[in-house]
Design a protein around this motif. Structure first.
Motif, PDB file in Angstrom:
ATOM      1  N   SER A  27       0.806  -1.218   0.000  1.00  0.00           N
ATOM      2  CA  SER A  27       0.000   0.000   0.000  1.00  0.00           C
ATOM      3  C   SER A  27       0.841   1.270   0.000  1.00  0.00           C
ATOM      4  N   ASP A  28       2.180   1.115   0.126  1.00  0.00           N
ATOM      5  CA  ASP A  28       3.045   2.292   0.200  1.00  0.00           C
ATOM      6  C   ASP A  28       3.517   2.762  -1.173  1.00  0.00           C
ATOM      7  N   LEU A  29       3.051   2.101  -2.236  1.00  0.00           N
ATOM      8  CA  LEU A  29       3.413   2.511  -3.589  1.00  0.00           C
ATOM      9  C   LEU A  29       2.286   2.129  -4.539  1.00  0.00           C
ATOM     10  N   ARG A  30       2.329   2.735  -5.718  1.00  0.00           N
ATOM     11  CA  ARG A  30       1.395   2.389  -6.783  1.00  0.00           C
ATOM     12  C   ARG A  30       2.184   1.840  -7.954  1.00  0.00           C
ATOM     13  N   LEU A  31       1.665   0.779  -8.582  1.00  0.00           N
ATOM     14  CA  LEU A  31       2.346   0.176  -9.723  1.00  0.00           C
ATOM     15  C   LEU A  31       1.700   0.632 -11.026  1.00  0.00           C
ATOM     16  N   LEU A  32       2.536   1.080 -11.936  1.00  0.00           N
ATOM     17  CA  LEU A  32       2.077   1.483 -13.259  1.00  0.00           C
ATOM     18  C   LEU A  32       2.456   0.387 -14.240  1.00  0.00           C
ATOM     19  N   THR A  33       1.481  -0.162 -14.924  1.00  0.00           N
ATOM     20  CA  THR A  33       1.741  -1.177 -15.936  1.00  0.00           C
ATOM     21  C   THR A  33       1.076  -0.762 -17.241  1.00  0.00           C
ATOM     22  N   LEU A  34       1.656  -1.198 -18.331  1.00  0.00           N
ATOM     23  CA  LEU A  34       1.101  -0.890 -19.646  1.00  0.00           C
ATOM     24  C   LEU A  34       0.262  -2.055 -20.164  1.00  0.00           C
ATOM     25  N   PRO A  35      -0.820  -1.766 -20.891  1.00  0.00           N
ATOM     26  CA  PRO A  35      -1.564  -2.841 -21.537  1.00  0.00           C
ATOM     27  C   PRO A  35      -0.645  -3.591 -22.502  1.00  0.00           C
ATOM     28  N   GLU A  36      -0.929  -4.855 -22.738  1.00  0.00           N
ATOM     29  CA  GLU A  36      -0.067  -5.680 -23.583  1.00  0.00           C
ATOM     30  C   GLU A  36       0.177  -5.043 -24.944  1.00  0.00           C
ATOM     31  N   ALA A  37      -0.832  -4.394 -25.497  1.00  0.00           N
ATOM     32  CA  ALA A  37      -0.711  -3.797 -26.825  1.00  0.00           C
ATOM     33  C   ALA A  37       0.285  -2.642 -26.859  1.00  0.00           C
ATOM     34  N   ASP A  38       0.567  -2.053 -25.696  1.00  0.00           N
ATOM     35  CA  ASP A  38       1.457  -0.882 -25.646  1.00  0.00           C
ATOM     36  C   ASP A  38       2.878  -1.204 -25.207  1.00  0.00           C
ATOM     37  N   ARG A  39       3.145  -2.455 -24.876  1.00  0.00           N
ATOM     38  CA  ARG A  39       4.441  -2.786 -24.283  1.00  0.00           C
ATOM     39  C   ARG A  39       5.613  -2.600 -25.235  1.00  0.00           C
ATOM     40  N   LYS A  40       5.354  -2.678 -26.522  1.00  0.00           N
ATOM     41  CA  LYS A  40       6.424  -2.476 -27.504  1.00  0.00           C
ATOM     42  C   LYS A  40       6.289  -1.140 -28.224  1.00  0.00           C
ATOM     43  N   ASN A  41       5.395  -0.302 -27.714  1.00  0.00           N
ATOM     44  CA  ASN A  41       5.183   1.025 -28.287  1.00  0.00           C
ATOM     45  C   ASN A  41       6.136   2.006 -27.606  1.00  0.00           C
ATOM     46  N   ALA A  42       7.158   2.443 -28.343  1.00  0.00           N
ATOM     47  CA  ALA A  42       8.202   3.292 -27.759  1.00  0.00           C
ATOM     48  C   ALA A  42       7.630   4.579 -27.178  1.00  0.00           C
ATOM     49  N   ALA A  43       6.652   5.162 -27.867  1.00  0.00           N
ATOM     50  CA  ALA A  43       6.071   6.424 -27.398  1.00  0.00           C
ATOM     51  C   ALA A  43       5.315   6.223 -26.079  1.00  0.00           C
ATOM     52  N   ARG A  65      19.266   0.782 -22.305  1.00  0.00           N
ATOM     53  CA  ARG A  65      19.953   2.047 -22.608  1.00  0.00           C
ATOM     54  C   ARG A  65      18.986   3.029 -23.261  1.00  0.00           C
ATOM     55  N   GLU A  66      18.174   2.524 -24.180  1.00  0.00           N
ATOM     56  CA  GLU A  66      17.195   3.384 -24.857  1.00  0.00           C
ATOM     57  C   GLU A  66      16.174   3.926 -23.867  1.00  0.00           C
ATOM     58  N   ALA A  67      15.700   3.067 -22.967  1.00  0.00           N
ATOM     59  CA  ALA A  67      14.709   3.504 -21.979  1.00  0.00           C
ATOM     60  C   ALA A  67      15.295   4.564 -21.056  1.00  0.00           C
ATOM     61  N   ALA A  68      16.526   4.348 -20.608  1.00  0.00           N
ATOM     62  CA  ALA A  68      17.166   5.331 -19.731  1.00  0.00           C
ATOM     63  C   ALA A  68      17.356   6.662 -20.448  1.00  0.00           C
ATOM     64  N   ALA A  69      17.701   6.580 -21.730  1.00  0.00           N
ATOM     65  CA  ALA A  69      17.916   7.805 -22.512  1.00  0.00           C
ATOM     66  C   ALA A  69      16.616   8.546 -22.789  1.00  0.00           C
ATOM     67  N   SER A  70      15.486   7.834 -22.689  1.00  0.00           N
ATOM     68  CA  SER A  70      14.186   8.463 -22.972  1.00  0.00           C
ATOM     69  C   SER A  70      13.676   9.288 -21.797  1.00  0.00           C
ATOM     70  N   VAL A  71      14.352   9.225 -20.644  1.00  0.00           N
ATOM     71  CA  VAL A  71      13.911   9.977 -19.467  1.00  0.00           C
ATOM     72  C   VAL A  71      14.291  11.445 -19.629  1.00  0.00           C
ATOM     73  N   VAL A  72      13.284  12.298 -19.705  1.00  0.00           N
ATOM     74  CA  VAL A  72      13.510  13.745 -19.806  1.00  0.00           C
ATOM     75  C   VAL A  72      12.979  14.481 -18.577  1.00  0.00           C
ATOM     76  N   ASN A  73      12.184  13.784 -17.773  1.00  0.00           N
ATOM     77  CA  ASN A  73      11.658  14.360 -16.535  1.00  0.00           C
ATOM     78  C   ASN A  73      12.734  14.244 -15.457  1.00  0.00           C
ATOM     79  N   PRO A  74      13.288  15.343 -14.961  1.00  0.00           N
ATOM     80  CA  PRO A  74      14.393  15.280 -13.991  1.00  0.00           C
ATOM     81  C   PRO A  74      14.013  14.664 -12.653  1.00  0.00           C
ATOM     82  N   ALA A  75      12.723  14.544 -12.384  1.00  0.00           N
ATOM     83  CA  ALA A  75      12.286  13.969 -11.112  1.00  0.00           C
ATOM     84  C   ALA A  75      12.265  12.441 -11.138  1.00  0.00           C
ATOM     85  N   VAL A  76      12.325  11.856 -12.314  1.00  0.00           N
ATOM     86  CA  VAL A  76      12.239  10.400 -12.440  1.00  0.00           C
ATOM     87  C   VAL A  76      13.550   9.755 -12.002  1.00  0.00           C
TER      88      VAL A  76
END
Length: 310
Positions: A27-43, A65-76
């Motif tokens: 209960s101390d966190l929330r999990l964000l998951t993507l629908p199966e159809a979006d798991r390979k959607n880079a955007a 490496r690609e996922a890490a490079a896609s982080v533009v939000n400095p809070a993440v």
């Protein structure tokens, strides 16, 4: 204030599924998951990773490496479970038991690289001994490890659990080119100045690791004994919740090492075996390659980061 949002990128792989299971119901966190159809959607993945508080990357090295490079939000903040960043000086190495200060570094870090399974055992054994001068940093070291087949990812699991499971090998030594990708990680984080010899293997059991390192006392600095090696490890890990050092008496009485004994836990068990007559010592580490060697370690690091956020 809402609970921190955690996004597991690659939650259908072996490590991702295990992390998801370990976090389920909290209960101390929330999990964000993507629908199966979006798991390979880079955007969509980039959108999700920039919307979370902490992202856990359970991906092959290239996509990580690609996922890490896609982080533009400095809070993440990011925990990478792949081997893509394990020797990168810009990422904090996620082995809290390395030193008294390492937990604090992980807790405040924006980029944490989760240790590899084999390096977890090797570094835990060697780093305290190297730092204490009991094992020279340039000592010629040979490391042998046997892992459950889940360490080879989905392909190896399918080989042992799929339609052709009856034909799967009972035991398989690999890495014969002596260029396993974990070797530089061990060298760097164990404080070595000479590349160790590392030879891994898979057994026909699903998970668990036994890792061993032989030492000849006559090749170590004068006065080094099995007792001193054991005392160094015991002192270093005194109070560590997830690392236990077996007593010399219990090690002397042991007849075998079971790689599966700590499966399902986040524990790491270290032992020092000795034959005084021949001046030989064997260091060993036993742990779950999917626990302290992967998902358990990732959750341990996540908890440290969440505590700091709180």
């Amino acid at each position: 204030m809402s609970a921190p949002l955690v996004f597991i990128d690659g939650d259908q792989g072996t490590t991702g599924l295990q992390i998801h299971e370990r976090l389920h119901g909290r209960s101390d966190l929330r999990l964000l998951t993507l629908p199966e159809a979006d798991r390979k959607n880079a955007a969509r993945r980039a959108e999700a990773i920039n919307a979370c508080d902490i992202a856990v990357l359970c991906l092959p090295d290239g996509p990580a490496r690609e996922a890490a490079a896609s982080v533009v939000n400095p809070a993440v903040r990011v925990i990478d479970a792949s081997s893509a960043h394990r020797t990168d000086a810009d990422w904090v190495y996620g082995l809290p038991e390395m030193s008294a200060a390492q937990s604090a570094r992980i807790a405040t870090a924006h980029r944490v690289t989760n240790p590899g399974c084999y390096p977890t055992g090797a570094i835990a054994l060697l780093l305290p001994l190297v730092q204490a001068g009991l094992v020279p940093a340039d000592h010629p070291l040979a490391i042998h490890a046997v892992s459950g087949y889940s360490g080879g990812g989905r392909a190896r699991v399918d080989e042992h659990e799929g339609a052709g499971a009856s034909q799967a090998p009972a035991f398989q030594v690999y890495g014969l080119g002596l260029a396993h990708k974990h070797t530089p990680e061990i060298e760097k984080h164990a404080g070595l100045t000479q590349r160790p010899f590392f030879l891994p293997a898979y057994g026909s059991f699903r998970q668990g690791i036994v890792l061993t390192i032989p030492l000849l006392l006559r090749q170590l600095p004068a006065g080094v004994t099995a007792d001193r090696l054991h005392a160094c490890l015991q002192q270093h890990y005194d109070g560590a919740a997830h690392v236990e050092v077996v007593s010399l008496q219990d090690a002397q009485a042991a007849q075998h090492l079971d790689p599966q004994v700590l499966n399902g836990t986040n524990q790491l068990r270290l032992s020092v075996f000795a034959n005084p007559l021949h001046g030989q010592v064997l260091l060993s580490a036993v742990f779950d390659n999917l626990g302290k060697g992967a998902s358990g370690a990732a959750v341990q690091n996540l908890d440290l980061m969440l505590q700091h956020a709180a």
